[in-house]
Design an enzyme around this catalytic site. Structure first.
Site, mmCIF file in Angstrom:
data_model
loop_
_atom_site.group_PDB
_atom_site.id
_atom_site.type_symbol
_atom_site.label_atom_id
_atom_site.label_comp_id
_atom_site.label_asym_id
_atom_site.label_seq_id
_atom_site.Cartn_x
_atom_site.Cartn_y
_atom_site.Cartn_z
ATOM 1 N N GLY A 192 0.808 -1.211 0.000
ATOM 2 C CA GLY A 192 0.000 0.000 0.000
ATOM 3 C C GLY A 192 0.840 1.258 0.000
ATOM 4 N N GLY A 251 3.990 1.530 -1.527
ATOM 5 C CA GLY A 251 4.709 1.721 -2.773
ATOM 6 C C GLY A 251 5.286 0.427 -3.307
ATOM 7 N N ASP A 295 5.627 -1.106 13.187
ATOM 8 C CA ASP A 295 5.001 -2.029 12.223
ATOM 9 C C ASP A 295 5.903 -3.242 12.016
ATOM 10 O OD1 ASP A 295 3.072 -2.942 10.418
ATOM 11 O OD2 ASP A 295 4.062 -1.980 8.712
#
Length: 711
Positions: A417, A419, A535
């Site tokens: 999402g 790139g 993340d």
């Protein structure tokens, strides 16, 4: 009447004959496995402890039991030479068969498919031949079928579409022929990995293959004889999926939608009939644009009787030479005039923006003048010491420039999402990883510059190094070292498109666990801002030549947001909201909430600002994934449960370690105490209360003590 001595001798004789039957109490499954041993030459003595004197085969090498019943046969890479007996199908509770990388040959016995509970059949790297039996339809619970690198032939049986739970289908490097079965895409909708490469499949690619919405990694259809048009429905596959269609007989235009967009030409080479972007071969006017049934044929020179353009005579069939010359000269004059106008417009607009004072520049911005230079954001200005359209090195060792980067060969590694990630190989052979953040405007350059240069200063053996960046109106690029061994996610679970898969040993896993912990300690305690990753997951942990882990994608979301990637991030937020709705519905089924992608801490949905405790929770989930070999979301019956909940359930039910352990770690059974110790560390990291989680420093210390005690 027999004399007494004769009766006594007869009695002793009977006792001697029957005594082995009394002593030898091996069950029926053991005798089935001894039959397998008789069929196979075992040069490395991997079956040396398979003895008829045992009560059951549960302690034998390569055999796993549950409730004293055989559920798994796993003897990989032991140079076994021979064939499989049909009697294996009588093992009614058999779930897993793994004979990868041996020297087995012959056909697959039909009786093998009587083991209807079979979940995985891994036979790659042998010399099996013949066709796949139609009886494969009996395996309704089959999830993994890997027959790659053998000599199988014939068509793929139509009955395979009955294996509705199939997640991995890897049959590359065989001699399969014929069309793919009808209903291939619709019937196998659970597929996550698909590799049909290096076979002789022909016919068209099924249009329903676009229904395979769970696919991941690479969908490899290369080196076959597929023909016809590429169905546009392939674009419906997840956008992160890389579709390899090289070296087939496909023709027509390449559809430009969904997962088929933004692919380099390397995904389509070897198909002389293909045309259109990204290939340099343009499509002609007579090139069909879809399947023959989708659009009618349009003649090249249509004429309408009685109309102005109708062709009535032989003289008027074509244009004269004079007319052609006139058209060409007219076009050239028009192009020159447009060029002059464009040059005048460029000089006036760019000169206007560069020569006027601040007030005039603000007015110019309000009128939204466009030119081939950076547009300045209303609140930010470009740095005076950074040239427009320039590559900015963040390391003194960067020895390449923008021209070299743009001329290099590029291959798509993946798409997310945020790139697209490319592998770029410079002329001198240096490999780089380049992430393209998007094509947004020139928002907030100075903020981007500050953030990216701070990240570029981070230097640690377990952190992926950001070497340079590039900023322009239309492109934002981040340039990293290329790390060759892929991601930890691939190392744990394998990847569609890979011909071979070598599972990680426990020693390698422990080394990786410690490396990740060291990288997080550096981020949390020694980096200038005591950073939080926010993340962390196996897909953004990369593995170097010596399996040294490198934490990547650090600060990526922040940079994408600054760089003007708001549409993508907004779509991600919408997806996250849908995920939360799904989680709420699932929470009523399993009794608690499933969070995010399985790596997010429970508080992540309530607190906006990430904390170091988030990373610790994510790290704990990664440890559990490396111990169990399972994905972070576990299927339990008809519902789903995250990996943390599943482990807690197994602990409460007092399940044996063998039920939890990754089957590929069966050979490391002597490390049981070490594995349990790591499991305890993981459970401390995933504590639902963030305050009760240890710091990464404490985690690393515990792992170090564990390594010392095992030496």
């Amino acid at each position: 009447m027999f004399p007494f001595p004769f009766i006594f001798l007869f009695f002793l004789l009977c006792c001697n004959i029957l005594s082995p039957l009394v002593v030898n109490s091996l069950n029926s499954e053991g005798y089935v496995l001894l039959t397998l041993k008789q069929f196979i030459n075992d040069p490395q003595n991997s079956m040396s402890n398979w003895n008829s004197s045992d009560e059951n085969p549960c302690s034998w090498n390569g055999i796993t039991c549950k409730d004293q019943t055989v559920v798994s046969i796993s003897i990989p890479k032991r140079k076994l030479h021979g064939s499989l007996p049909s009697s294996l199908g009588s093992l009614s509770q058999l779930r897993h068969v793994n004979f990868r990388n041996n020297e087995l040959f012959g056909t697959l016995p039909q009786q093998l498919f009587q083991a209807q509970g079979l979940q995985s059949l891994v036979l790659y790297g042998n010399s099996f031949s013949g066709s796949v039996p139609n009886e494969i339809q009996n395996l309704r619970y089959l999830q993994t079928l890997d027959l790659s690198q053998n000599f199988f032939n014939g068509s793929l049986p139509a009955e395979i579409v009955q294996c509705k739970r199939l997640k991995t289908l890897v049959i590359s490097r065989n001699n399969f022929t014929g069309f793919l079965p009808v209903g291939f895409g619709a019937g196998l909708s659970s597929l996550e990995k698909l590799d049909l490469s290096f076979n002789q499949f022909n016919g068209s690619i099924p249009s329903d293959m676009g229904n395979l919405s769970s696919l991941q990694g690479t969908v490899d259809l290369s080196h076959n004889h597929f023909s016809g048009l590429i169905p546009s429905s392939l674009g419906n596959l997840p956008e992160k999926v890389y579709i390899d269609l090289t070296y087939n007989n496909l023709n027509g235009p390449i559809p430009q939608n969904g997962a088929l967009m933004n692919r380099g030409p390397t995904a389509f080479i070897g198909n002389p009939g293909l045309c259109g972007p990204p290939l340099k071969n343009p499509c002609g006017s007579d090139t069909p644009t879809s399947s023959p049934s989708s659009y009618p044929n349009i003649p090249e020179n249509p004429s309408h009787d009685g109309g102005i353009g109708s062709v009535k005579s032989e003289k008027n069939k074509g244009l004269s030479k004079g007319a052609v010359v006139g058209i060409v000269v007219g076009d050239l004059i028009g192009i020159c005039l447009l060029g002059l106008l464009f040059s005048f417009f460029y000089s006036r607009v760019c000169g206007f923006n560069q020569d006027q004072d601040d007030n005039d520049v603000n007015k110019g911005r309000k009128r939204r003048k466009e030119c081939l230079c950076f547009r300045k954001d209303e609140s930010e200005a470009l740095s005076d010491n950074v040239e427009q359209y320039d590559l900015v090195p963040l390391d003194s060792q960067v020895a390449f420039d923008l021209d070299e980067l743009l001329k290099a060969s590029a291959f798509v590694l993946g798409k997310s999402g945020i790139g697209i990630m490319y592998k770029v190989v410079l002329e001198e052979g240096l490999a780089l990883a380049v992430r393209r953040l998007g094509e947004g405007g020139s928002q907030r350059f100075k903020e981007f510059q500050t953030e990216v240069e701070a990240i570029g200063k981070l230097r640690h053996p377990n952190i992926a190094t950001l070497r340079a960046y590039y900023w322009s109106v239309d492109e934002k690029l981040l340039i990293y070292d290329y790390i060759p061994n892929g991601s930890l996610a691939t190392a744990i679970h394998g990847k569609a498109g890979l011909v071979t898969f070598t599972p990680l040993s426990w020693s390698d896993r422990l080394k990786i666990m410690k490396g990740i912990a060291k990288g997080l300690v550096y981020l949390h305690e020694f980096s200038p801002k005591k950073y939080v990753h926010g993340d962390l997951k196996p897909s953004n942990i990369l593995l170097g030549h010596d399996m040294t882990p490198r934490i990547s994608d650090f600060g990526l979301g922040r940079l994408a947001n600054i760089a003007g990637g708001s549409p993508t991030l907004q779509s991600n937020r919408v997806a996250a909201e849908k995920l939360q709705e799904r989680q709420k519905s699932l929470s009523t089924e399993v009794g608690t909430n499933i969070l995010g992608d399985g790596y997010q801490a429970p508080e992540a949905l309530k607190v906006v600002k990430p904390s170091q405790k988030w990373d610790i929770y994510s790290y704990g989930v990664i440890l559990l994934e490396m111990i169990t070999g399972r994905l972070p979301i576990v299927q339990v019956g008809n519902s789903e449960m995250d990996l943390v909940q599943w482990i807690q359930f197994c602990i409460e039910e007092k399940k044996p370690l063998s039920d939890v352990l990754d089957p590929y770690l069966a050979e490391d059974a002597d490390k049981e105490e070490e594995i349990i110790a790591v499991l305890k560390i993981a459970m401390a990291c995933v504590n639902s209360s963030s305050e009760k989680r240890p710091t990464m420093r404490h985690v690393l210390d515990a792992l170090d003590r564990l390594s010392v005690s095992s030496d």
